[in-house]
Write a protein that holds these residues in place. Sequence first.
Motif, PDB file in Angstrom:
ATOM      1  N   ASN A 125      15.929 -15.046 -30.728  1.00 37.59           N
ATOM      2  CA  ASN A 125      17.181 -15.797 -30.753  1.00 37.59           C
ATOM      3  C   ASN A 125      16.977 -17.112 -31.491  1.00 37.59           C
ATOM      4  OD1 ASN A 125      18.914 -14.206 -28.778  1.00 37.59           O
ATOM      5  ND2 ASN A 125      17.081 -14.602 -27.563  1.00 37.59           N
ATOM      6  N   ALA A 126      18.009 -17.578 -32.160  1.00 37.35           N
ATOM      7  CA  ALA A 126      18.011 -18.901 -32.792  1.00 37.35           C
ATOM      8  C   ALA A 126      19.449 -19.427 -32.746  1.00 37.35           C
ATOM      9  CB  ALA A 126      17.508 -18.829 -34.226  1.00 37.35           C
ATOM     10  N   LEU A 127      19.599 -20.695 -32.375  1.00 38.93           N
ATOM     11  CA  LEU A 127      20.911 -21.299 -32.227  1.00 38.93           C
ATOM     12  C   LEU A 127      20.903 -22.670 -32.894  1.00 38.93           C
ATOM     13  CD1 LEU A 127      23.744 -21.177 -30.868  1.00 38.93           C
ATOM     14  CD2 LEU A 127      22.699 -22.302 -28.902  1.00 38.93           C
ATOM     15  N   GLY A 128      21.942 -22.966 -33.683  1.00 35.81           N
ATOM     16  CA  GLY A 128      21.987 -24.259 -34.343  1.00 35.81           C
ATOM     17  C   GLY A 128      23.233 -24.456 -35.167  1.00 35.81           C
TER      18      GLY A 128
ATOM     19  N   ARG B 282      18.135 -24.593 -36.889  1.00 34.87           N
ATOM     20  CA  ARG B 282      18.312 -23.822 -35.651  1.00 34.87           C
ATOM     21  C   ARG B 282      17.106 -24.011 -34.734  1.00 34.87           C
ATOM     22  NH1 ARG B 282      19.626 -20.735 -39.944  1.00 34.87           N
ATOM     23  NH2 ARG B 282      21.796 -20.138 -40.133  1.00 34.87           N
ATOM     24  N   TYR B 283      17.380 -23.924 -33.436  1.00 37.96           N
ATOM     25  CA  TYR B 283      16.342 -23.916 -32.420  1.00 37.96           C
ATOM     26  C   TYR B 283      16.015 -22.464 -32.103  1.00 37.96           C
ATOM     27  CZ  TYR B 283      14.117 -24.386 -27.869  1.00 37.96           C
ATOM     28  OH  TYR B 283      13.230 -24.295 -26.828  1.00 37.96           O
ATOM     29  N   ARG B 284      14.751 -22.089 -32.224  1.00 32.42           N
ATOM     30  CA  ARG B 284      14.338 -20.695 -31.989  1.00 32.42           C
ATOM     31  C   ARG B 284      13.840 -20.541 -30.546  1.00 32.42           C
ATOM     32  NH1 ARG B 284       9.856 -19.105 -35.056  1.00 32.42           N
ATOM     33  NH2 ARG B 284       9.097 -21.236 -34.923  1.00 32.42           N
TER      34      ARG B 284
ATOM     35  N   SER C  72      25.897 -21.647 -35.517  1.00 36.37           N
ATOM     36  CA  SER C  72      25.196 -20.469 -36.018  1.00 36.37           C
ATOM     37  C   SER C  72      24.274 -19.891 -34.949  1.00 36.37           C
ATOM     38  CB  SER C  72      24.385 -20.862 -37.261  1.00 36.37           C
ATOM     39  OG  SER C  72      23.715 -19.748 -37.781  1.00 36.37           O
ATOM     40  N   TYR C  73      24.343 -18.585 -34.769  1.00 32.28           N
ATOM     41  CA  TYR C  73      23.481 -17.878 -33.821  1.00 32.28           C
ATOM     42  C   TYR C  73      22.853 -16.682 -34.525  1.00 32.28           C
ATOM     43  CZ  TYR C  73      22.023 -14.919 -29.929  1.00 32.28           C
ATOM     44  OH  TYR C  73      21.292 -14.127 -29.085  1.00 32.28           O
ATOM     45  N   GLN C  74      21.539 -16.536 -34.386  1.00 35.10           N
ATOM     46  CA  GLN C  74      20.829 -15.390 -34.936  1.00 35.10           C
ATOM     47  C   GLN C  74      20.212 -14.592 -33.807  1.00 35.10           C
ATOM     48  OE1 GLN C  74      17.978 -17.123 -37.617  1.00 35.10           O
ATOM     49  NE2 GLN C  74      19.412 -17.139 -39.313  1.00 35.10           N
ATOM     50  N   ARG C  75      20.310 -13.279 -33.895  1.00 33.51           N
ATOM     51  CA  ARG C  75      19.731 -12.374 -32.907  1.00 33.51           C
ATOM     52  C   ARG C  75      18.839 -11.379 -33.630  1.00 33.51           C
ATOM     53  NH1 ARG C  75      18.316 -11.497 -27.657  1.00 33.51           N
ATOM     54  NH2 ARG C  75      18.491  -9.303 -27.179  1.00 33.51           N
ATOM     55  N   GLY C  76      17.542 -11.417 -33.321  1.00 31.82           N
ATOM     56  CA  GLY C  76      16.609 -10.470 -33.916  1.00 31.82           C
ATOM     57  C   GLY C  76      16.874  -9.073 -33.400  1.00 31.82           C
ATOM     58  N   LEU C  77      17.024  -8.120 -34.306  1.00 30.41           N
ATOM     59  CA  LEU C  77      17.286  -6.735 -33.925  1.00 30.41           C
ATOM     60  C   LEU C  77      16.028  -5.876 -34.001  1.00 30.41           C
ATOM     61  CD1 LEU C  77      20.665  -6.255 -35.817  1.00 30.41           C
ATOM     62  CD2 LEU C  77      20.318  -6.840 -33.411  1.00 30.41           C
ATOM     63  N   SER C  78      15.169  -6.194 -34.956  1.00 29.94           N
ATOM     64  CA  SER C  78      13.901  -5.494 -35.115  1.00 29.94           C
ATOM     65  C   SER C  78      12.930  -6.461 -35.777  1.00 29.94           C
ATOM     66  CB  SER C  78      14.076  -4.224 -35.953  1.00 29.94           C
ATOM     67  OG  SER C  78      14.325  -4.557 -37.304  1.00 29.94           O
ATOM     68  N   LYS C  79      11.825  -5.946 -36.243  1.00 29.96           N
ATOM     69  CA  LYS C  79      10.805  -6.785 -36.860  1.00 29.96           C
ATOM     70  C   LYS C  79      11.282  -7.399 -38.183  1.00 29.96           C
ATOM     71  CE  LYS C  79       5.868  -6.515 -37.505  1.00 29.96           C
ATOM     72  NZ  LYS C  79       4.714  -5.680 -37.640  1.00 29.96           N
ATOM     73  N   ASN C  80      12.170  -6.713 -38.894  1.00 27.60           N
ATOM     74  CA  ASN C  80      12.610  -7.161 -40.215  1.00 27.60           C
ATOM     75  C   ASN C  80      14.117  -7.338 -40.347  1.00 27.60           C
ATOM     76  OD1 ASN C  80       9.933  -7.003 -41.151  1.00 27.60           O
ATOM     77  ND2 ASN C  80      10.180  -4.835 -41.580  1.00 27.60           N
ATOM     78  N   ASN C  81      14.882  -7.188 -39.265  1.00 32.29           N
ATOM     79  CA  ASN C  81      16.338  -7.262 -39.343  1.00 32.29           C
ATOM     80  C   ASN C  81      16.887  -8.139 -38.231  1.00 32.29           C
ATOM     81  OD1 ASN C  81      15.543  -4.153 -39.990  1.00 32.29           O
ATOM     82  ND2 ASN C  81      16.973  -5.011 -41.459  1.00 32.29           N
ATOM     83  N   ARG C  82      18.018  -8.777 -38.529  1.00 31.82           N
ATOM     84  CA  ARG C  82      18.680  -9.594 -37.522  1.00 31.82           C
ATOM     85  C   ARG C  82      20.177  -9.659 -37.807  1.00 31.82           C
ATOM     86  NH1 ARG C  82      15.858 -14.979 -39.627  1.00 31.82           N
ATOM     87  NH2 ARG C  82      17.128 -15.319 -41.473  1.00 31.82           N
ATOM     88  N   LEU C  83      20.906 -10.138 -36.836  1.00 31.89           N
ATOM     89  CA  LEU C  83      22.342 -10.349 -36.947  1.00 31.89           C
ATOM     90  C   LEU C  83      22.595 -11.846 -36.832  1.00 31.89           C
ATOM     91  CD1 LEU C  83      25.200  -9.106 -37.031  1.00 31.89           C
ATOM     92  CD2 LEU C  83      25.141  -9.093 -34.540  1.00 31.89           C
TER      93      LEU C  83
END
Length: 169
Positions: free
Chosen positions: A26-29, A166-168, A43-54
């Motif tokens: 997760n990353a938020l910022g 972003r804060y991870r 902005s919010y990031q969500r890791g889906l796998s080792k090489n992909n995220r949303l």
Amino acid sequence: MKKIILSAFMLIGLAFSAQAQDISKNALGLRLGDNDGFGGELSYQRGLSKNNRLELDLGWRNSRNYDAMKLVGIYQWVWNIDGGFNWYAGIGAGIGSWSYNGPGNPVDDGGTFLLAAGDIGIEYNFKEVPIQLSLDLRPELYFGDDRSDFDNNYNRFGPDIALGIRYRF
């Protein structure tokens, strides 16, 4: 000879795939950019796998004549460059609304829009602190209600360059 060449390609492929990815779960910022006045985005990031995220971004605009909001979702592929440096590319879509309350309009005017977006950028993930800095280009193509294209200040195409922090976790 074919076996040697095939083995060499397999070893090179293994070396490139063995580079450690540093995608946090997760990353938020904030994502601070231009894009026709949508200066700031949560902005919010969500890791889906080792090489992909949303990545989900909620942008807003509040000016004297226009108010607007948009929500964009981007599916991203991430590749490691070296250490904490990654580059990424992605595609996505979004939805938004706007309202015009400026001079020459006795009643409020507004509408909604859809958008299609691409994304390409570079990021650095600090090892000592859980902070991520990024710089990206997100071209966006808009569809939907318009008020003469926001009186020529709002175009159907918006190239958005932004700096993200972003804060991870």
